[in-house]
Design an enzyme around this catalytic site. Structure first.
Site, PDB file in Angstrom:
ATOM      1  N   ASP A  58       1.883 105.538 -65.594  1.00 58.19           N
ATOM      2  CA  ASP A  58       2.449 105.559 -66.942  1.00 58.19           C
ATOM      3  C   ASP A  58       3.838 106.189 -66.890  1.00 58.19           C
ATOM      4  OD1 ASP A  58       1.875 108.337 -66.686  1.00 58.19           O
ATOM      5  OD2 ASP A  58      -0.099 108.053 -67.601  1.00 58.19           O
ATOM      6  N   SER A  59       4.233 106.904 -67.945  1.00 62.82           N
ATOM      7  CA  SER A  59       5.578 107.474 -68.004  1.00 62.82           C
ATOM      8  C   SER A  59       5.842 108.482 -66.898  1.00 62.82           C
ATOM      9  CB  SER A  59       5.802 108.130 -69.371  1.00 62.82           C
ATOM     10  OG  SER A  59       4.793 109.087 -69.647  1.00 62.82           O
TER      11      SER A  59
END
Length: 358
Positions: free
Chosen positions: A148-149
């Site tokens: 993810d981020s």
């Protein structure tokens, strides 16, 4: 054809004219090396994931970078040094001129994640009198990073944790994420298949419940429903690193969400196990799959790995991510560039103890 409809120039050393040159007649894919998830559209390569890079070789005193991208940022590197950062360049040919006469390596890398947009690269072109040479050879080692981020490098160059949308775009750089640093340290080609805000079954704060990371994993173009990346036979990673779970568990379940804490945990473990099985089916028994656990989802990941091992898959390993000493000074308390360096060092040390068959 993605024409050189706009021209920008970087001067290195001597002055240079800005006469544009047309792209070489050969296909873009034949003149550049990339390990990223790209779709060949003939005169351009299209892509969406962060960290996608293109490498080429030219002879001469200048190189043009042909792009059509209204959203993403890029670094342009010549002979290993960053010579320009392009901010949402649009439809353009960006020129780097004033190079010494001779052969040069050039690398273009997409810095940030722009899943709502499709990027297009039209190749490298040589200044008049020069030539585009045969593409660099692929590396024998390959690594895929899934996340993810935190894996995308979200806001890792920011000087503060408080960021607006514009600052976030400008300070995200997947090229200095722990995945990119680890891969380059191991002299490996790599993919960073990271999507900010997405979880294994639940996204950040319960947002967009109709999708999750697994909805998008198979795509090359993230904003094209039903798109499927056509994996080339040359992409055979011997290591896949999965770092998903922060968004599933970092915020409390909201009223109206279809979860209890118990059902979310059960769904996460089930989906995680299925995702690992999918990776094993895609890449075969020679690939090591490294499942990353930290914080509230560490126990769930470890449980899934133990189940896979008990079922006979000894190529799945668990990495308990050590967060000691991290400052989380990136945007919105994400890893800083310093944190990514620390994590790359820790991951590299952990991998040294694994029997990976490169």
């Amino acid at each position: 054809m993605l024409a050189a409809s706009a021209v920008s120039t970087v001067l290195i050393g001597t002055s240079a004219v800005t006469t544009a040159a047309a792209p070489e007649p050969r296909g873009v894919r034949d003149s550049v090396h990339t390990a990223g998830r790209v779709k060949d559209a003939g005169d351009v390569l299209q892509y969406s994931w962060p960290g996608v890079y293109f490498e080429g070789r030219i002879r001469g005193t200048g190189v043009g970078v042909v792009l059509d991208d209204p959203a993403a940022d890029y670094d342009v590197q010549v002979d290993g040094a960053t010579v320009a950062t392009l901010t949402a360049p649009g439809r353009t040919t960006h020129w780097v001129r004033g190079l010494r006469e001779g052969v040069h390596t050039v690398r273009l890398v997409k810095r940030n994640d722009t899943p709502w947009s499709t990027s297009a690269f039209g190749g490298f072109v040589a200044a008049p009198g020069g030539a585009v040479l045969a593409r660099p050879a692929a590396r024998s080692r390959q690594i895929e990073f899934i996340g993810d981020s935190l894996t995308a490098g979200y806001g890792n160059l920011s000087a503060s944790r408080d960021c607006d949308g514009e600052q976030l775009k400008r300070t995200t750089n997947a090229d200095v994420s722990y995945g990119a640093l680890t891969a380059r340290g191991l002299r490996a080609d790599y993919q960073i298949n990271a999507y900010s805000g997405q979880g294994m079954v639940r996204n950040y704060n319960g947002g967009s419940p109709e999708v999750n990371y697994r909805t998008f994993y198979d795509r090359a173009l993230l904003n094209v429903p039903g798109d499927v990346w056509q994996k080339p036979g040359t992409w055979r990673p011997r290591l896949v690193v999965v770092h998903l779970g922060t968004n599933d568990f970092s915020t409390p379940v909201n009223p109206g969400e279809p979860w209890t804490d118990e059902s979310l945990a059960a769904a996460y473990r089930s989906a995680y196990s299925g995702f690992l099985a999918k990776l094993r089916g895609r890449y075969g028994p020679a690939t090591t799959i490294l499942a990353v656990g930290t914080g509230p989802f560490a126990g769930h990941v470890e449980h899934v790995v133990q189940e896979r091992t008990a079922a006979g898959d000894r190529g799945v390993r668990y990495w308990p991510l050590d967060t000691n000493g991290l400052d989380y000074s990136g945007c919105h308390w994400h890893y800083s560039a310093r944190d990514h360096r620390l994590l790359a060092d820790r991951l590299t040390a952990f991998l040294a103890g694994l029997p990976i068959r490169w």
